[in-house]
Structure formats: C-alpha cells, structure tokens
Motif scaffolding. Sequence first.
Motif, PDB file in Angstrom:
ATOM      1  N   GLU A  52     -22.650   4.295  18.064  1.00 58.73           N
ATOM      2  CA  GLU A  52     -21.644   3.227  17.956  1.00 58.73           C
ATOM      3  C   GLU A  52     -20.562   3.598  16.946  1.00 58.73           C
ATOM      4  OE1 GLU A  52     -23.805  -0.284  17.004  1.00 58.73           O
ATOM      5  OE2 GLU A  52     -24.509  -0.614  19.065  1.00 58.73           O
ATOM      6  N   GLN A  53     -20.973   4.246  15.853  1.00 55.90           N
ATOM      7  CA  GLN A  53     -19.996   4.668  14.854  1.00 55.90           C
ATOM      8  C   GLN A  53     -19.091   5.769  15.411  1.00 55.90           C
ATOM      9  OE1 GLN A  53     -21.711   5.807  11.122  1.00 55.90           O
ATOM     10  NE2 GLN A  53     -19.750   5.956  10.077  1.00 55.90           N
ATOM     11  N   MET A  54     -19.671   6.651  16.234  1.00 57.66           N
ATOM     12  CA  MET A  54     -18.865   7.689  16.890  1.00 57.66           C
ATOM     13  C   MET A  54     -17.799   7.068  17.778  1.00 57.66           C
ATOM     14  SD  MET A  54     -21.600  10.653  18.010  1.00 57.66           S
ATOM     15  CE  MET A  54     -20.536  11.095  19.368  1.00 57.66           C
ATOM     16  N   THR A  59     -12.270   5.806  18.810  1.00 58.30           N
ATOM     17  CA  THR A  59     -11.220   4.874  19.222  1.00 58.30           C
ATOM     18  C   THR A  59     -10.108   4.809  18.178  1.00 58.30           C
ATOM     19  OG1 THR A  59     -12.818   3.521  20.443  1.00 58.30           O
ATOM     20  CG2 THR A  59     -10.729   2.485  19.844  1.00 58.30           C
ATOM     21  N   GLU A  60     -10.518   4.729  16.911  1.00 57.60           N
ATOM     22  CA  GLU A  60      -9.530   4.685  15.830  1.00 57.60           C
ATOM     23  C   GLU A  60      -8.730   5.986  15.766  1.00 57.60           C
ATOM     24  OE1 GLU A  60      -9.303   4.012  10.954  1.00 57.60           O
ATOM     25  OE2 GLU A  60     -11.244   4.144  11.985  1.00 57.60           O
ATOM     26  N   PHE A  61      -9.448   7.100  15.974  1.00 56.31           N
ATOM     27  CA  PHE A  61      -8.779   8.408  15.922  1.00 56.31           C
ATOM     28  C   PHE A  61      -7.727   8.525  17.025  1.00 56.31           C
ATOM     29  CE2 PHE A  61      -8.641  12.843  17.436  1.00 56.31           C
ATOM     30  CZ  PHE A  61      -8.141  13.450  16.300  1.00 56.31           C
ATOM     31  N   GLN A 258     -34.437  15.110  17.910  1.00 59.91           N
ATOM     32  CA  GLN A 258     -33.609  16.170  18.478  1.00 59.91           C
ATOM     33  C   GLN A 258     -32.318  15.604  19.066  1.00 59.91           C
ATOM     34  OE1 GLN A 258     -35.267  18.153  21.882  1.00 59.91           O
ATOM     35  NE2 GLN A 258     -34.042  19.987  21.583  1.00 59.91           N
ATOM     36  N   GLU A 259     -32.419  14.463  19.743  1.00 63.19           N
ATOM     37  CA  GLU A 259     -31.233  13.844  20.339  1.00 63.19           C
ATOM     38  C   GLU A 259     -30.226  13.458  19.261  1.00 63.19           C
ATOM     39  OE1 GLU A 259     -30.091  10.152  23.377  1.00 63.19           O
ATOM     40  OE2 GLU A 259     -32.194  10.617  22.917  1.00 63.19           O
ATOM     41  N   LEU A 260     -30.736  12.926  18.148  1.00 61.02           N
ATOM     42  CA  LEU A 260     -29.842  12.566  17.040  1.00 61.02           C
ATOM     43  C   LEU A 260     -29.208  13.807  16.433  1.00 61.02           C
ATOM     44  CD1 LEU A 260     -28.688  10.455  15.107  1.00 61.02           C
ATOM     45  CD2 LEU A 260     -30.764  10.679  13.734  1.00 61.02           C
ATOM     46  N   ARG A 261     -30.004  14.868  16.278  1.00 55.97           N
ATOM     47  CA  ARG A 261     -29.485  16.118  15.712  1.00 55.97           C
ATOM     48  C   ARG A 261     -28.396  16.707  16.613  1.00 55.97           C
ATOM     49  NH1 ARG A 261     -33.970  18.042  14.788  1.00 55.97           N
ATOM     50  NH2 ARG A 261     -34.326  19.247  16.681  1.00 55.97           N
ATOM     51  N   LEU A 262     -28.631  16.711  17.920  1.00 60.46           N
ATOM     52  CA  LEU A 262     -27.644  17.242  18.858  1.00 60.46           C
ATOM     53  C   LEU A 262     -26.379  16.384  18.869  1.00 60.46           C
ATOM     54  CD1 LEU A 262     -29.966  18.187  21.876  1.00 60.46           C
ATOM     55  CD2 LEU A 262     -28.852  19.749  20.285  1.00 60.46           C
ATOM     56  N   THR A 263     -26.555  15.071  18.767  1.00 65.55           N
ATOM     57  CA  THR A 263     -25.409  14.165  18.747  1.00 65.55           C
ATOM     58  C   THR A 263     -24.556  14.418  17.517  1.00 65.55           C
ATOM     59  OG1 THR A 263     -26.693  12.469  19.919  1.00 65.55           O
ATOM     60  CG2 THR A 263     -24.696  11.744  18.781  1.00 65.55           C
ATOM     61  N   LYS A 264     -25.204  14.634  16.380  1.00 65.69           N
ATOM     62  CA  LYS A 264     -24.463  14.898  15.150  1.00 65.69           C
ATOM     63  C   LYS A 264     -23.741  16.240  15.194  1.00 65.69           C
ATOM     64  CE  LYS A 264     -27.179  12.075  11.928  1.00 65.69           C
ATOM     65  NZ  LYS A 264     -28.016  12.073  10.705  1.00 65.69           N
ATOM     66  N   ASN A 265     -24.227  17.172  16.029  1.00 65.91           N
ATOM     67  CA  ASN A 265     -23.618  18.502  16.107  1.00 65.91           C
ATOM     68  C   ASN A 265     -22.476  18.577  17.114  1.00 65.91           C
ATOM     69  OD1 ASN A 265     -25.212  19.696  14.125  1.00 65.91           O
ATOM     70  ND2 ASN A 265     -26.811  20.287  15.560  1.00 65.91           N
ATOM     71  N   THR A 266     -22.211  17.486  17.847  1.00 69.31           N
ATOM     72  CA  THR A 266     -21.052  17.473  18.738  1.00 69.31           C
ATOM     73  C   THR A 266     -19.778  17.397  17.896  1.00 69.31           C
ATOM     74  OG1 THR A 266     -21.093  15.050  18.897  1.00 69.31           O
ATOM     75  CG2 THR A 266     -22.370  16.286  20.542  1.00 69.31           C
ATOM     76  N   PRO A 267     -18.632  17.759  18.461  1.00 69.42           N
ATOM     77  CA  PRO A 267     -17.380  17.664  17.696  1.00 69.42           C
ATOM     78  C   PRO A 267     -17.142  16.252  17.143  1.00 69.42           C
ATOM     79  CG  PRO A 267     -17.026  18.926  19.699  1.00 69.42           C
ATOM     80  CD  PRO A 267     -18.411  18.373  19.779  1.00 69.42           C
ATOM     81  N   GLU A 268     -17.426  15.240  17.978  1.00 67.06           N
ATOM     82  CA  GLU A 268     -17.235  13.860  17.526  1.00 67.06           C
ATOM     83  C   GLU A 268     -18.232  13.515  16.425  1.00 67.06           C
ATOM     84  OE1 GLU A 268     -17.824  14.819  20.563  1.00 67.06           O
ATOM     85  OE2 GLU A 268     -15.991  14.426  21.737  1.00 67.06           O
ATOM     86  N   LYS A 277     -19.255  11.913   4.439  1.00 69.82           N
ATOM     87  CA  LYS A 277     -19.256  12.689   3.200  1.00 69.82           C
ATOM     88  C   LYS A 277     -17.978  12.432   2.406  1.00 69.82           C
ATOM     89  CE  LYS A 277     -22.037  16.428   5.197  1.00 69.82           C
ATOM     90  NZ  LYS A 277     -22.052  17.857   5.613  1.00 69.82           N
ATOM     91  N   ALA A 278     -16.862  12.374   3.124  1.00 70.40           N
ATOM     92  CA  ALA A 278     -15.580  12.132   2.450  1.00 70.40           C
ATOM     93  C   ALA A 278     -15.561  10.748   1.811  1.00 70.40           C
ATOM     94  CB  ALA A 278     -14.439  12.271   3.450  1.00 70.40           C
ATOM     95  N   ALA A 279     -16.114   9.752   2.527  1.00 72.42           N
ATOM     96  CA  ALA A 279     -16.128   8.385   2.000  1.00 72.42           C
ATOM     97  C   ALA A 279     -16.908   8.305   0.693  1.00 72.42           C
ATOM     98  CB  ALA A 279     -16.726   7.438   3.041  1.00 72.42           C
ATOM     99  N   LYS A 280     -17.989   9.093   0.581  1.00 69.10           N
ATOM    100  CA  LYS A 280     -18.771   9.097  -0.653  1.00 69.10           C
ATOM    101  C   LYS A 280     -17.959   9.621  -1.833  1.00 69.10           C
ATOM    102  CE  LYS A 280     -23.303   9.578   1.582  1.00 69.10           C
ATOM    103  NZ  LYS A 280     -24.505  10.445   1.755  1.00 69.10           N
ATOM    104  N   LYS A 281     -16.965  10.460  -1.525  1.00 71.06           N
ATOM    105  CA  LYS A 281     -16.103  11.011  -2.566  1.00 71.06           C
ATOM    106  C   LYS A 281     -14.821  10.189  -2.744  1.00 71.06           C
ATOM    107  CE  LYS A 281     -17.701  15.736  -1.662  1.00 71.06           C
ATOM    108  NZ  LYS A 281     -17.305  17.118  -1.281  1.00 71.06           N
ATOM    109  N   GLY A 282     -14.747   9.068  -2.033  1.00 76.82           N
ATOM    110  CA  GLY A 282     -13.583   8.209  -2.147  1.00 76.82           C
ATOM    111  C   GLY A 282     -12.390   8.693  -1.354  1.00 76.82           C
ATOM    112  N   ILE A 283     -12.631   9.502  -0.332  1.00 71.82           N
ATOM    113  CA  ILE A 283     -11.544  10.062   0.486  1.00 71.82           C
ATOM    114  C   ILE A 283     -11.500   9.351   1.832  1.00 71.82           C
ATOM    115  CG2 ILE A 283     -10.651  12.143   1.602  1.00 71.82           C
ATOM    116  CD1 ILE A 283     -12.146  13.763  -0.530  1.00 71.82           C
ATOM    117  N   ASP A 284     -10.297   8.982   2.259  1.00 70.42           N
ATOM    118  CA  ASP A 284     -10.101   8.382   3.573  1.00 70.42           C
ATOM    119  C   ASP A 284      -9.955   9.510   4.591  1.00 70.42           C
ATOM    120  OD1 ASP A 284      -9.294   7.133   5.889  1.00 70.42           O
ATOM    121  OD2 ASP A 284      -7.942   5.739   4.887  1.00 70.42           O
ATOM    122  N   ALA A 285     -11.043   9.775   5.353  1.00 71.26           N
ATOM    123  CA  ALA A 285     -11.058  10.906   6.286  1.00 71.26           C
ATOM    124  C   ALA A 285     -10.004  10.753   7.373  1.00 71.26           C
ATOM    125  CB  ALA A 285     -12.447  11.047   6.916  1.00 71.26           C
ATOM    126  N   MET A 286      -9.823   9.526   7.881  1.00 78.39           N
ATOM    127  CA  MET A 286      -8.859   9.314   8.945  1.00 78.39           C
ATOM    128  C   MET A 286      -7.442   9.604   8.455  1.00 78.39           C
ATOM    129  SD  MET A 286      -8.703   8.584  12.127  1.00 78.39           S
ATOM    130  CE  MET A 286     -10.329   7.866  12.389  1.00 78.39           C
TER     131      MET A 286
END
Length: 348
Positions: A52-54, A59-61, A258-268, A277-286
Amino acid sequence: MPRKTTVPSQSIKVTPLALSQLHIRLEFLEKEHQSLLKQIKRKRTELKNFVEQMRSFGTEFLNKATPGFRKMAELDQEIHALFEEILTTRKFGKQTLKNIQAVYRNLQITGAISLKPNSQQLDTLDESFDNEDSQSDFSKETSEQQHQYWQGQQSVDSASFVRTDDQRKIRQTFLKLAEIFHPDKARDTETQKSHTEIMKEINKAYQEGDLARLLQIEQSQQPLEIIDNNNEDDLTRRCRTLEQHNQILLAQYEKLKQELRLTKNTPEGTMVCDSRKAAKKGIDAMAAIVETMESQINVVSEIRDFVKDFREQKITIKEFLAGPTHLHSLDEETIEDILEQMLSELMR
C-alpha cells in the motif's frame, strides 16, 4: 500399638512415560502452532502495508514527476531532430562529419538522450567495441542465465512433492470447513447470511493456499477438538496433525518473507525503502527526487541549446566538438550520475 493404614494400589494413578512424553510434545507443538499463526499474521500485515505504501508513493511520484518526464521527452525529441537536420542539410568534410556523428553517438551511449538503433549515425556503433570481449561477455551472461534457469528448475522439481502434500492438507481443511459452513445447509436466513460471509473467506484462503487463515477460521468458529489426555492414540493423532500443519505454516511464513524481500527489491520497493531511510534523517525523499529531475532537465536543456546554436552556426565546429562550457564546470562523476538516472527514466 497403632494400626498401619495402607492405601490400595489401584487408587494410585501412574501416568505412563509414553503419555508424559506425548503431553510435553503436544504442549510444544501447540505453542509452536500459535506462534506460527501470529508470525504469519504479522508478516502478511507487513507485506500488505508495504504494498500500500508503494502504491501511495508511486501515485505521488507520478503526480509530481510527470511534468518533468514530459519535458525530458520533449527535449529528447528536439535534440534528435536537431542532429537529424544538421547531418542531412549541412555539408561537412569527411572527418568533420565523423566527429559530429561521434558526438551524436556518444550522447546516446552515455544516456544523455535516448538510443536510436535504426539511425544511420549508429552504423559504426559496433566498431567502437572489441568484438572478442563482447562475445566473451555475451557467452558468460548466457551461461549464467542458463545456470540460474536450471538451478531454479531443480528447486521447482525438488519442492513439487512438498507442495503436493501441502496442497492436500489445505484441501482437506477446506473441504472440512466447506462441509460445516456451506450456506445451503443453514436452517434460517440469518445463519445463511453468516455462513455466506464465512465461505467467502474460506474460498479466498483456499485459492491463496493460506492454511493459516483456514485454521484461524476453524478455531474461531468451531470448538477445539476434544482430546483424551490419558489416551495415547488421541495424543499421538493430535501431535501428528499439528506437526503436519506446523510444517505447512512454516513454509507459508517463509514464502511470505521471500515475497516481502522480493517486493522490497523491486525498483518501486527500493524507492520506498530509500524514502524511509531518508525520512529518519529528516530528508524529504520526494522533494530530493524532484530536485534531481530538475537538475537533469537543466543539463539536457543546455545540451539542446548548444546543439541548436551549432545548427544556427552561432558557434564553430571546434567549439561544438569541445562541448558546452557549463558541463565542463561540473564534476565528471556528477555528470555520469545525472545521465545514468536520466537514461533509466527515459527508457521506462
């Protein structure tokens, strides 16, 4: 002298060693069973939330990046059209023509603009590579692909027996629940409606091979199986059933991981992970992505203007072959990064 009181031997119940071991085994299996159900539920929720977050991030991207993509595509077309006009309408010496063609070709190879495989200007592209090295790389890549294929095929074959056994257990549980909750067997309208909703969940779980969900439905809707704690056959049967179910649940849990790992490894998925990771450092990734795209657009715009100036003969051939002055001031690695990102976006 006081009389000694004796206790009849038949009143003392001694639990056989086999039964004690079965009790311990059953307790362990039941705890393992509940633990697996909880882990599967958590992992399924984690996977659902990540997907859902992807979608939300995607959509925002698209909403924020679409104007940039359109601008990049327009600039790309303009540059190709400019080179086409320059190479077909202006007269150059043989060596000068080759140099201009080389500039055009290099812009495509480095990803500054999209590739035009059918363009006459790319006829000599293959000559810039070592044929022997290319064949060697191709053979190596083909060999690796074949190895991965056969390795995957062996995994499929070796897992087929386990999968068949799992499917049988899942089907048995499904049929058992379907026999109990089939709406046609309900005696009143209210029960029929309730059973209809339960059967929807049962069918969905069965289609997805989700034994954990089937077992949860069974436990929530039906009382637990009555086990005679002093009956070795009952305990043995219950242990065997739990062992089989736990094996399938463990396989399901590993599949979800495995499904979660593969999903995280997609470009999205990678973009979502990086944004976290960026949000944890206070960076707006978008915002950073949009800024990077704007930098890419500025670079390509300058290339377009530079080629346009050459077409209109505002700069000499020597100045054209030297390249835009602004690009010279940029760090070489920065240029390569920008061009690489730009190519990946254009080729999607």
